[in-house]
Design an enzyme around this catalytic site. Structure first.
Site, PDB file in Angstrom:
ATOM      1  N   ALA A  34       1.115  -0.986   0.016  1.00 36.51           N
ATOM      2  CA  ALA A  34       0.410   0.035  -0.196  1.00 36.51           C
ATOM      3  C   ALA A  34       1.168   1.158  -0.077  1.00 36.51           C
ATOM      4  CB  ALA A  34      -0.836   0.001   1.178  1.00 36.51           C
ATOM      5  N   HIS A  35       2.514   0.967  -0.264  1.00 36.74           N
ATOM      6  CA  HIS A  35       3.246   2.005  -0.154  1.00 36.74           C
ATOM      7  C   HIS A  35       2.839   2.893  -1.659  1.00 36.74           C
ATOM      8  CE1 HIS A  35       5.229   1.700   3.812  1.00 36.74           C
ATOM      9  NE2 HIS A  35       4.326   0.221   3.453  1.00 36.74           N
ATOM     10  N   HIS A  55       8.975  -4.734   3.206  1.00 35.21           N
ATOM     11  CA  HIS A  55       8.630  -4.727   1.154  1.00 35.21           C
ATOM     12  C   HIS A  55       9.708  -5.071   0.652  1.00 35.21           C
ATOM     13  CE1 HIS A  55       4.528  -2.672   2.240  1.00 35.21           C
ATOM     14  NE2 HIS A  55       5.038  -3.144   3.877  1.00 35.21           N
ATOM     15  N   HIS A  76       6.108  -8.175   9.502  1.00 36.62           N
ATOM     16  CA  HIS A  76       4.280  -8.959   8.925  1.00 36.62           C
ATOM     17  C   HIS A  76       5.433 -10.162   7.335  1.00 36.62           C
ATOM     18  CE1 HIS A  76       4.688  -6.051   5.466  1.00 36.62           C
ATOM     19  NE2 HIS A  76       3.797  -5.032   6.447  1.00 36.62           N
ATOM     20  N   ASP A  97      -0.480  -4.240  12.148  1.00 39.03           N
ATOM     21  CA  ASP A  97      -0.565  -3.598  11.132  1.00 39.03           C
ATOM     22  C   ASP A  97      -1.523  -2.449  10.980  1.00 39.03           C
ATOM     23  OD1 ASP A  97       0.620  -2.209   8.862  1.00 39.03           O
ATOM     24  OD2 ASP A  97       0.300  -4.029   7.596  1.00 39.03           O
TER      25      ASP A  97
END
Length: 318
Positions: A108-109, A163, A184, A243
């Site tokens: 989602a970045h 990520h 995560h 999160d």
């Protein structure tokens, strides 16, 4: 679920609250919005404490560096203004902008704000935190020589990978330069991965050298897969994070996350507007504990280690 039991003595802990290393927002307050005030942060902190937290890390995600530093500074002011907030916040978590920009890994970045790791930008972000930045997530492949990882670790900041599509060489280099956590695992990566040589298996292969966090809402990682991952790792290396986003505790509907909209389904899954990926979680850590008790039959000793003892130890607070 049976697993290797944690051997650490936790009997001296007087407060059994949860410790959440990754909270993007809560109860309608978004830590990644330029409109968020210190009063909003104080209100979110009260809701987080009421939900059972003892400590947590508000998380600022990838954006323009000016916006990131501004949001970090707002959190610092909130800490300085209110003793209860200062007591609850264990430190600020900076997630990005040194992450993998490829579709899927970026999550989602905003991909257009991602950049290669460098010490100057890292210093700018931690200086904005005035000593309160405690955790920094980056992709090791974005730190080609490990210098940013080493710089952050030398500042007594916990460096996490996330990520990321780091190779084994990338991971070993980062570990040698101070990496101590993976953020995560099983998320912040595409839905389809190579059969064997993928980021999940690479991280699990070095899980004896670092702590690994998971989002245990049943959406980000199905419980049957989570159980398999837990069997690979020692209990003292497992950390559960929420999160959580601003939609957490609000129920289904359309909610803000930074500059984007997130849709929360009736089952609690939080999706990006295009429904291509999850956008944080609408589930609190307290609810995740209940879910793991029901689906995985985890012991109280395990759950306490994963949601309190282990993150506190990583933070150096035990």
């Amino acid at each position: 679920m049976q697993n290797r039991q944690t051997q650490h003595d936790d009997d001296d802990d007087s407060a059994p609250g949860y410790v959440d290393l990754q909270v993007n927002g809560f109860a309608g307050v978004d830590f990644n919005s330029h409109d968020t005030t210190t009063d909003d942060i104080h209100r979110a902190c009260r809701s987080i404490r009421d939900d059972g937290a003892e400590k947590f890390c508000p998380t600022v995600i990838t954006d323009d560096l000016d916006r990131m530093t501004s949001r970090i500074q707002t959190l610092v002011r909130a800490i300085d203004e209110d003793a209860a907030t200062a007591d609850l916040i264990a430190g600020i978590h900076v997630e990005g902008p040194f992450i993998n920009p490829a579709d899927g890994f970026v999550g989602a970045h905003p991909a257009d704000q991602v950049r290669a790791a460098n010490i100057d930008d890292a210093k700018r972000l931690i200086d904005a935190g005035a000593g309160h930045v405690r955790l920094f997530t980056l992709a090791p492949e974005q730190d080609a020589d490990g210098s940013a990882t080493r710089f952050l670790a030398d500042q007594n900041i916990i460096v996490a990978a996330g990520h990321s599509d780091a190779s084994l060489d990338d991971l070993h280099r980062a570990l040698d330069h101070g990496l101590s956590l993976f953020t995560h695992l099983g998320n912040g990566c595409p839905g389809s991965l190579p059969r064997h040589d993928n980021i999940i298996n690479r991280v699990l292969s070095v899980s004896d050298r670092l702590a690994v966090s998971w989002i245990a809402d049943g959406h980000h990682v199905p419980f049957f897969a989570l159980q398999n991952y837990f069997r690979v790792c020692n209990d003292d290396q497992i950390i559960i994070v929420s999160d959580a986003i601003s939609a957490a505790s609000l129920g289904p509907g359309r909610h803000r996350l930074g500059d984007q909209w997130v849709h929360v389904d009736d089952d609690g899954a939080a999706w990006s507007a295009d429904r291509k990926h999850f956008a944080g979680s609408a589930t609190s850590l307290a609810t995740m504990v209940s879910l793991m008790q029901h689906h995985l039959r985890c012991t109280d000793v395990q759950l306490r280690a994963w949601t309190r003892t282990n993150p506190l130890r990583l933070l150096g607070m035990t």
